[in-house]
Design a protein around this motif. Sequence first.
Motif, PDB file in Angstrom:
ATOM      1  N   HIS A   1       8.249   5.228  -2.184  1.00 60.91           N
ATOM      2  CA  HIS A   1       7.297   5.885  -2.597  1.00 60.91           C
ATOM      3  C   HIS A   1       7.688   7.083  -3.456  1.00 60.91           C
TER       4      HIS A   1
ATOM      5  N   THR B   1       4.202   8.451   2.580  1.00 62.41           N
ATOM      6  CA  THR B   1       3.657   7.381   2.077  1.00 62.41           C
ATOM      7  C   THR B   1       2.374   7.554   1.456  1.00 62.41           C
ATOM      8  N   ARG B   2       1.759   6.314   1.032  1.00 61.53           N
ATOM      9  CA  ARG B   2       0.210   6.548   0.124  1.00 61.53           C
ATOM     10  C   ARG B   2      -0.686   7.026   1.202  1.00 61.53           C
ATOM     11  N   GLU B   3      -0.463   7.064   2.489  1.00 63.39           N
ATOM     12  CA  GLU B   3      -1.290   7.814   3.392  1.00 63.39           C
ATOM     13  C   GLU B   3      -1.646   9.306   2.965  1.00 63.39           C
ATOM     14  N   HIS B   4      -0.409   9.762   2.320  1.00 60.29           N
ATOM     15  CA  HIS B   4      -0.672  11.029   1.947  1.00 60.29           C
ATOM     16  C   HIS B   4      -1.181  11.357   0.550  1.00 60.29           C
ATOM     17  N   ASN B   5      -2.162  10.318  -0.108  1.00 61.09           N
ATOM     18  CA  ASN B   5      -2.511  10.488  -1.204  1.00 61.09           C
ATOM     19  C   ASN B   5      -3.674  11.341  -1.121  1.00 61.09           C
TER      20      ASN B   5
END
Length: 204
Positions: free
Chosen positions: A95, A147-151
């Motif tokens: 990421h 990760t993309r969760e933290h977009n």
Amino acid sequence: MAKTGKDNKQSILTPDFFNRPTVEVAKNLLGCTLVINLSKNKQRYIIVETEAYTQDDPACHAYRKSPTDKITPRASHLYKAPGTSYVYLIYGMYHCLNVVTEAENIGAAVLFRALEPIDKPSPSMPTSKKSITTNGPGKLCKALGITREHNAIDMTRPDSTMYLTTGSVLSPDQIIQTTRIGISKAADYPWRFYIKDNPYVSKK
DNA sequence: GATAAGATGTTA
DNA sequence: AACATCTTATCA
């Protein structure tokens, strides 16, 4: 090497900081502090290496040949308010963390390429570059658990899981500007910035 | 030291 | 098929 800045009063970076030309933001983020609160314990890192990506830049995910081209789902985060996080998956396994710059709906960001830990510094100095886990955009996300969760996190709020504050003030001769790394398109743009002689910068 | 190749999966 | 990367292997 950057100072920890613990003797300075640190203030959070506001949307005004990010709502400026992206290359300026990339340069000015050097020496600033990333505060991250993913697990129980808050951790802090000095930003020691960045790269700028703008709406006119063929290497930018928000790049469109024509303004009428549609915005792709992945790049949609790049059009959010300045100071918003943008995280994407690269090469199927890493990421990369960015922060949106310029006005909303422009489509530009700064990539975080390397960090220096403040709270858990290596004993004295890292014995070798191999022991550093935050020197590289993929590595630092792995080390921090991003990760993309933290977009799409608003990084201009102190109650967010990630935000940025002022840090040590660097003199102009400590800031190196050079070409970007790891890309094929527009690799000649001199939009990479790093802190001179800092051992946590990626590459050699 | 240098250079090469493989892992891995989303994106357009 | 390309990709805003990193690790490991092999040669020197």
